[in-house]
Structures are given as C-alpha cells and as structure tokens.
Design an enzyme around this catalytic site. Sequence first.
Site, short mmCIF file in Angstrom:
data_model
loop_
_atom_site.label_atom_id
_atom_site.label_comp_id
_atom_site.label_asym_id
_atom_site.label_seq_id
_atom_site.Cartn_x
_atom_site.Cartn_y
_atom_site.Cartn_z
N SER A 104 0.82 -1.21 0.00
CA SER A 104 0.00 0.00 0.00
C SER A 104 0.86 1.27 0.00
O SER A 104 1.62 1.51 -0.92
CB SER A 104 -0.95 -0.04 1.20
OG SER A 104 -1.91 0.96 1.14
N ASP A 253 -2.46 6.35 -3.57
CA ASP A 253 -1.33 5.76 -2.85
C ASP A 253 -0.74 4.66 -3.73
O ASP A 253 -1.14 4.48 -4.88
CB ASP A 253 -1.76 5.22 -1.48
CG ASP A 253 -2.68 4.02 -1.57
OD1 ASP A 253 -3.29 3.80 -2.63
OD2 ASP A 253 -2.79 3.28 -0.57
N ASP A 255 -0.89 1.48 -4.02
CA ASP A 255 -1.68 0.40 -4.63
C ASP A 255 -3.03 0.88 -5.15
O ASP A 255 -3.85 0.08 -5.57
CB ASP A 255 -1.87 -0.78 -3.67
CG ASP A 255 -2.83 -0.49 -2.53
OD1 ASP A 255 -2.90 0.67 -2.10
OD2 ASP A 255 -3.48 -1.43 -2.06
N ASP A 257 -5.76 2.29 -3.83
CA ASP A 257 -7.06 2.20 -3.18
C ASP A 257 -7.34 3.38 -2.25
O ASP A 257 -8.43 3.52 -1.72
CB ASP A 257 -7.22 0.87 -2.42
CG ASP A 257 -6.24 0.69 -1.27
OD1 ASP A 257 -5.34 1.55 -1.10
OD2 ASP A 257 -6.36 -0.32 -0.55
#
Length: 455
Positions: A104, A253, A255, A257
């Site tokens: 993340s 961010d 990743d 999400d």
Amino acid sequence: MSYFGTDGIRGKFGELPITPDFILKLGYATGQVLIEANENSTRKPSVVIGKDTRLSGYVIEGALQAGFNGAGVDVYMLGPLPTPAIAHLTRSFNADAGVVISASHNPYYDNGIKFFSGSGKKISDEMQIAINDRLTAIMSDANGNNATMPILDPANLGKNRRIDDAKGRYIEFCKGSFPYQYDLSHLTVVVDCANGAGYSVAPRVMRELGANVIAINNTPDGININAECGSTHPEGLQKAVLEHEADVGIALDGDGDRIVMVDETGKLVDGDGILYVLATQGLTKAQGVVGTLMSNMGLELALKAADIDFTRAKVGDRYVMQDLEANGWILGGEPSGHILCLDKSRTGDAIIAGLQVLAVMQAQGRALSELVEGFDVLPQKLVNVRLSQMQDPYKHEELVAAFDKAQTTLEGRGRLLIRQSGTEPMIRVMVESDDEIECDVMANDLADHIKSVLG
C-alpha cells in the site's frame, strides 16, 4: 500465531513473513483451503494475482504462483494494477480468490499480500483463520519434509495464464462508474500516481473521459513508489495544482485504493472531506455513512446537520464494509482516503471515488472548494510512538490514568484515541479538540508518557 494484520500480511522484504520460502508456503496453504472449499466442483479452483510496482513484487509473484500451482490451483497473472482492479477482475474472471502483492502506502522495501474472495470483497474472517491455521501447520514442520506439503501428481498441478487485456478491462470499468451525461472536458486535473500501481490507468481514465490531465509521479522504477509523493505526501500535488492553475488534484497511494484531493486553491481535501461531499451532494444522497475511529469529529457534526446518520467502525476498510452491509448503506471510508462507494465498486477504489467527486463538480458547476463548505474540521493531532516491541498500553495503570484524565478534559468538545498499529510495533495517539494548542500539547505529552513507560 497469526500472520495476518489489519490488512493482510505485510513486512519488510527478506524478513519473515515476507520471504520467498514463506510466500511459497502461503500460496500452497491458501490453495489447499480453496480446493477443500471447492471439493464438489468439477473444475480446478483459480486465482488472479496482481501487484504494485515494487521490485520485490517479481520475486513474490513467482513464489505465490508456484505455491498455488503446487496445490493444484490455476493462476491468472494480471501484472501491475491497483488493488481495486484485482478485486473487480476476480469477479470478472469468476475466480475463487484474488491476490494483491502490495504494501500500500509503505516504502519500497516493504511488501505484503492481500486476499479477496470470489465476490471481490476482502476475505472473511473464517477463511483468513483457515489459511492461517493451514500455514501454521506447514511452518511448524521443522524437519522440512513433505508431510505437510505433499507433491501432487504432475497431472493435477495448476496452470498459469498471463492476461494481456487486464488494464483495458479495468479502465472501462472505472469509466462506467461515471454518469454518461457528463464528461470532464472542462476540467484540468493533476493526477499524482505515487509511482505506484495506478501510474498508467489513472491518467488514462481521466483523459478518456475528456479531462486535460497532468500526470506526476507516474514513472515507477521499482523503488520510488510512495517516495515523497502520493496520498501520504500531497505537498507536491498541492504545488502542481497551483502551478498549472488546475481545477482539481487527485493523489493515489502505491496500490491505488486510497485517494486524497486538492481543490483549486491548493487546499487538501482528505477522505473525510470526500465523504462529506459524496454524502451531502452526491448524485445519490446517502442514508448513512460509516467512518472509523479516526474520522474527524467535524465530519460527524456536519453529517448530523445534514440529517445523515453516521457510525464509526474499527480502523480498516474491511470493518467499514462490514458496518455498511449491516446497515444497508453504500458510502463509507477513512480519513486516509479509503473510500467505499458500494453502488459503484465492491472495495475501496481511489479512481472511482475521485470520479464521483468530479461528477458532483460537473453536475453542480461548482469548484471543489465550494463543495466542502459547511464541513469544518476540528483540530487534530496524530503522534506515532514507535516501540522496540508491541505492548498494550492499557495494561499499565499509570497510562490508563493519564488517558482517563485526558478524556475527561476533552469531554463534549473533542476526542482521544489510543490505538495499536496492526502492521508494526507502534502506538498511535490521536487527539481532537476545539482548541488547537491544547490538541497539540496533549497529544505530544501523552506520546512522551507512553514512550517513557513502554520504551
């Protein structure tokens, strides 16, 4: 022991649990659980695997693939794509599970594994426990023999297939969430891709909907993911919006999400602000909103004024999802930018959430700065206390007394939240108050107190 934290399994690459050997066993254990769950099916279970842009993702991808194949599970390889894309494509391919290789918003040297069920939602607690139990049994085989990882007849091994059109499928899915009667041709949008999984698809979605797109931090090299950019470092986006005289800025961010936005004046609009806009002015007005323990009290007060119910879940989008489903609501999220729009997607999706805000701007002909009027953020101070090893501060009477005193002081005009991190040895101290100086002093004093007691 439990290998799972708040959001899957995460750690520094090369150290347990993020080692190739462990990941191989994780894939095998998960494959066994899927096979047992599908024992009455006539087909092999299948999974889709996607990743962000970290160099270590190549190693982890290979180890996971081998583990799944060794257990007899077919694998669809999607390559670098945002986490919500993996959730969507899990459903699209009728797979039994989706796997995301990402840490993340963490630095490049960290990595992790997140799982989705066949419905595109985070896996259930029951399935997580089943995987963890099977993995624990495998890891406890100190002799390293094959008793817990039997070799299948080669005829029963799983196969792999790389999906070449995965990116295009997801782009069309995102565009489909935007109202057909609008387009973005009148907007200049700066998109900060965090050098992460959304580096290619996020600008393309905006451009194909007509926006004049200025993409920044969209040249990943495997180690610059989240490096002073993206949703956790929006300063560069704020500067770019002003420099280009853009209408709005969007930061993802690593990743893809999480989302934070920047209005035309360069002011940051975090997840709470996005929830306020979508709940009070979205094309479908929300009956209720699920926030988390970290949501600013100002959001709660603003929604109350708009006669919209509000409840708080534990930190983590899986808990937001659980409360949304329990209440029959569609909108929830976190200040960090995990935004769930369940009428559009089954998981937190930065691109889709951003598109819904842009749709409101188009529908009303108003700037983002105007849409957030009426939402007053209470001063908030968050201090992270890193420990040598995790300890529960509520097991120390001296600290409990300090927390109780602070809560009494804040009663009726603020909040105190003391929370253990789910991924690292850290205590998070959050104070909200209508007095900014008190907020800052109290948070730092409590953090110093925790550090002195727990070390």
